[in-house]
Design a protein around this motif. Structure first.
Motif, PDB file in Angstrom:
ATOM      1  N   ALA A   1       0.828  -1.174   0.197  1.00 20.25           N
ATOM      2  CA  ALA A   1      -0.107   0.156  -0.154  1.00 20.25           C
ATOM      3  C   ALA A   1       1.019   1.265  -0.135  1.00 20.25           C
ATOM      4  O   ALA A   1       0.655   2.229  -0.589  1.00 20.25           O
ATOM      5  CB  ALA A   1      -1.049   0.169   1.347  1.00 20.25           C
ATOM      6  N   ALA A   2       1.929   1.228   0.720  1.00 22.37           N
ATOM      7  CA  ALA A   2       2.966   2.523   0.785  1.00 22.37           C
ATOM      8  C   ALA A   2       3.514   2.599  -0.233  1.00 22.37           C
ATOM      9  O   ALA A   2       3.635   3.667  -1.060  1.00 22.37           O
ATOM     10  CB  ALA A   2       4.004   2.212   1.841  1.00 22.37           C
ATOM     11  N   LEU A   3       4.114   1.464  -1.270  1.00 20.81           N
ATOM     12  CA  LEU A   3       4.617   1.501  -2.712  1.00 20.81           C
ATOM     13  C   LEU A   3       3.514   2.141  -3.598  1.00 20.81           C
ATOM     14  O   LEU A   3       3.878   2.961  -4.432  1.00 20.81           O
ATOM     15  CB  LEU A   3       4.799   0.233  -3.025  1.00 20.81           C
ATOM     16  N   ALA A   4       2.354   1.839  -3.498  1.00 24.58           N
ATOM     17  CA  ALA A   4       1.367   2.206  -4.451  1.00 24.58           C
ATOM     18  C   ALA A   4       1.055   3.402  -4.261  1.00 24.58           C
ATOM     19  O   ALA A   4       0.957   4.300  -5.160  1.00 24.58           O
ATOM     20  CB  ALA A   4      -0.019   1.511  -4.198  1.00 24.58           C
ATOM     21  N   ASP A   5       0.900   4.186  -2.942  1.00 20.64           N
ATOM     22  CA  ASP A   5       0.807   5.608  -2.791  1.00 20.64           C
ATOM     23  C   ASP A   5       1.963   6.434  -3.052  1.00 20.64           C
ATOM     24  O   ASP A   5       1.643   7.590  -3.548  1.00 20.64           O
ATOM     25  CB  ASP A   5       0.394   5.709  -1.163  1.00 20.64           C
ATOM     26  N   GLU A   6       3.070   5.943  -2.927  1.00 18.06           N
ATOM     27  CA  GLU A   6       4.358   6.592  -3.217  1.00 18.06           C
ATOM     28  C   GLU A   6       4.438   6.894  -4.766  1.00 18.06           C
ATOM     29  O   GLU A   6       4.954   7.775  -5.076  1.00 18.06           O
ATOM     30  CB  GLU A   6       5.531   5.773  -2.776  1.00 18.06           C
ATOM     31  N   THR A   7       3.977   5.778  -5.375  1.00 18.90           N
ATOM     32  CA  THR A   7       4.251   5.821  -7.011  1.00 18.90           C
ATOM     33  C   THR A   7       3.029   6.187  -7.778  1.00 18.90           C
ATOM     34  O   THR A   7       3.137   6.562  -8.911  1.00 18.90           O
ATOM     35  CB  THR A   7       4.618   4.398  -7.597  1.00 18.90           C
ATOM     36  N   GLY A   8       1.778   6.178  -7.100  1.00 22.94           N
ATOM     37  CA  GLY A   8       0.630   6.358  -7.864  1.00 22.94           C
ATOM     38  C   GLY A   8       0.045   5.365  -8.644  1.00 22.94           C
ATOM     39  O   GLY A   8      -0.591   5.417  -9.554  1.00 22.94           O
ATOM     40  N   LEU A   9       0.925   4.270  -8.567  1.00 18.65           N
ATOM     41  CA  LEU A   9       0.527   3.012  -9.354  1.00 18.65           C
ATOM     42  C   LEU A   9      -0.055   1.611  -8.706  1.00 18.65           C
ATOM     43  O   LEU A   9      -0.007   1.637  -7.419  1.00 18.65           O
ATOM     44  CB  LEU A   9       1.941   2.447 -10.112  1.00 18.65           C
ATOM     45  N   CYS A  10      -0.614   0.999  -9.367  1.00 21.54           N
ATOM     46  CA  CYS A  10      -1.130  -0.235  -8.918  1.00 21.54           C
ATOM     47  C   CYS A  10      -0.192  -1.342  -8.631  1.00 21.54           C
ATOM     48  O   CYS A  10       0.873  -1.505  -9.475  1.00 21.54           O
ATOM     49  CB  CYS A  10      -2.100  -1.094  -9.731  1.00 21.54           C
ATOM     50  N   ALA A  11       0.076  -1.896  -7.479  1.00 25.49           N
ATOM     51  CA  ALA A  11       1.011  -2.794  -6.891  1.00 25.49           C
ATOM     52  C   ALA A  11       0.467  -4.047  -6.650  1.00 25.49           C
ATOM     53  O   ALA A  11      -0.641  -4.439  -6.291  1.00 25.49           O
ATOM     54  CB  ALA A  11       1.553  -2.335  -5.425  1.00 25.49           C
ATOM     55  N   LEU A  12       1.089  -5.161  -7.455  1.00 32.69           N
ATOM     56  CA  LEU A  12       0.726  -6.401  -7.228  1.00 32.69           C
ATOM     57  C   LEU A  12       1.489  -7.586  -6.482  1.00 32.69           C
ATOM     58  O   LEU A  12       2.869  -7.076  -6.690  1.00 32.69           O
ATOM     59  CB  LEU A  12       0.526  -7.137  -8.542  1.00 32.69           C
ATOM     60  N   ALA A  13       1.257  -8.562  -5.638  1.00 27.76           N
ATOM     61  CA  ALA A  13       1.916  -9.495  -5.262  1.00 27.76           C
ATOM     62  C   ALA A  13       1.761 -10.950  -5.984  1.00 27.76           C
ATOM     63  O   ALA A  13       0.671 -11.440  -6.037  1.00 27.76           O
ATOM     64  CB  ALA A  13       1.692  -9.654  -3.680  1.00 27.76           C
ATOM     65  N   ILE A  14       2.859 -11.350  -6.260  1.00 25.61           N
ATOM     66  CA  ILE A  14       2.656 -12.498  -7.056  1.00 25.61           C
ATOM     67  C   ILE A  14       3.702 -13.774  -6.668  1.00 25.61           C
ATOM     68  O   ILE A  14       4.901 -13.391  -6.275  1.00 25.61           O
ATOM     69  CB  ILE A  14       3.203 -12.362  -8.853  1.00 25.61           C
TER      70      ILE A  14
END
Length: 306
Positions: free
Chosen positions: A95-108
């Motif tokens: 969630a922190a990464l998504a907010d920092e970059t403004g992009l969708c983050a996935l875990a795979i």
């Protein structure tokens, strides 16, 4: 060859109902809508819905006569998150990464021949573009073959790398050599990049068109066997600072306490093109998040051994 397992119609219908209601959100679905979607009459559909409702898996809005996912599934969902430790500890850093970059983050994660999307996290102020997630959602499976999962393959044993490489759409010596060269770069810099030049938006559309008409096992089959426009040449080696790129995803590996890759953290849905400097910055952010999650896993492992 062992005989194929027989499908269980009632189980297929159960999965269909749960996924249909998950997609419906707050609007829910009526008995008539669910029976049409299942392709069965109301008399066949009603007992299953009533049993699921009695067990707490569904709730029924008496005013609108619609069915919705029930509270029992909340408990099961939380249990599932805790059962997969890496997903549980990854949520906040993602969630922190998504907010920092403004992009969708996935875990795979990988399971030998498939990759499974175990979490999808959108930025708090997500644009419509950042909510596409390449057309994927949690639970989706995609083939584990070049270029997909390069960051996980790079941390694998030689035999596992060879198996991964053999699944590539191209298997000549030149392609194998390039794959090995890119994997060496990935190990060195700590993140992988796949690009679809000139337009990754087309890939998101292909995934959506392939999977959207299906749910449950049919959706999985469509993703695993559907069209795949990406080949090993999509793997990005050295990144040139002034060059433009069309990245599909930027990925880094999460390691457990034994330094084994157990998950990939991915950023997707970038505004295009991305210049080399910015691409390196995104890669560094993804790699830093992967290290944070790896640290959490190591700390949890140390606590459990005490």
């Amino acid at each position: 060859m062992p005989p194929m397992a027989r499908s269980a119609p009632q189980m297929i219908r159960l999965i269909h109902v749960l996924e249909e209601l998950a997609l419906a959100g707050r609007s829910g679905r009526t008995l008539a809508e669910l029976s049409r979607s299942l392709g069965v009459d109301k008399a066949t559909c009603r007992p299953m819905l009533m049993e699921l409702t009695n067990a707490g898996y569904l709730i029924r809005n008496p005013r609108h006569r619609t069915f919705h996912l029930g509270p029992r599934l909340v408990v099961i969902g939380r249990a599932a998150e805790h059962a997969v430790d890496v997903v549980d500890v990854a949520r906040q850093p993602l969630a922190a990464l998504a907010d920092e970059t403004g992009l969708c983050a996935l875990a795979i994660t990988d399971s030998a021949v498939d990759l499974t999307v175990v979490d999808v996290v959108f930025p708090t102020a997500a644009t419509a573009r950042a909510r596409r997630a390449l057309g994927l959602r949690a639970g989706d499976r995609i083939p584990y073959r070049p270029p997909f999962g390069a960051v996980l393959a790079a941390r694998s044993e030689p035999g596992e790398i060879e198996n991964w490489r053999r699944r590539a759409s191209e298997s000549d010596d030149t392609t194998a050599k390039r794959i090995d060269e890119v994997l060496a770069v990935v190990r060195e810099r700590g993140f992988a990049v796949e690009q679809f030049h000139p337009d990754p938006d087309e890939l998101a559309e292909i995934v959506t068109q392939t999977a959207a008409p299906h749910i449950g096992a049919n959706r999985t089959a469509a993703l695993l066997t559907g069209p795949n426009p990406l080949g090993p040449d999509a793997m990005v080696g050295d990144i040139i600072a002034g060059a433009d790129y069309w990245p599909v995803s930027v990925n880094a590996a999460v390691l457990n306490s034994n330094h084994e890759a157990v998950m990939a953290v991915c950023l997707v849905d970038m505004e295009l093109p991305v210049n080399g400097n910015d691409l390196t910055g995104l890669g560094s952010a993804v790699a830093a998040t992967a290290r944070v999650i790896s640290g959490h896993l190591a700390a949890d492992s140390a606590r459990s051994e005490r």
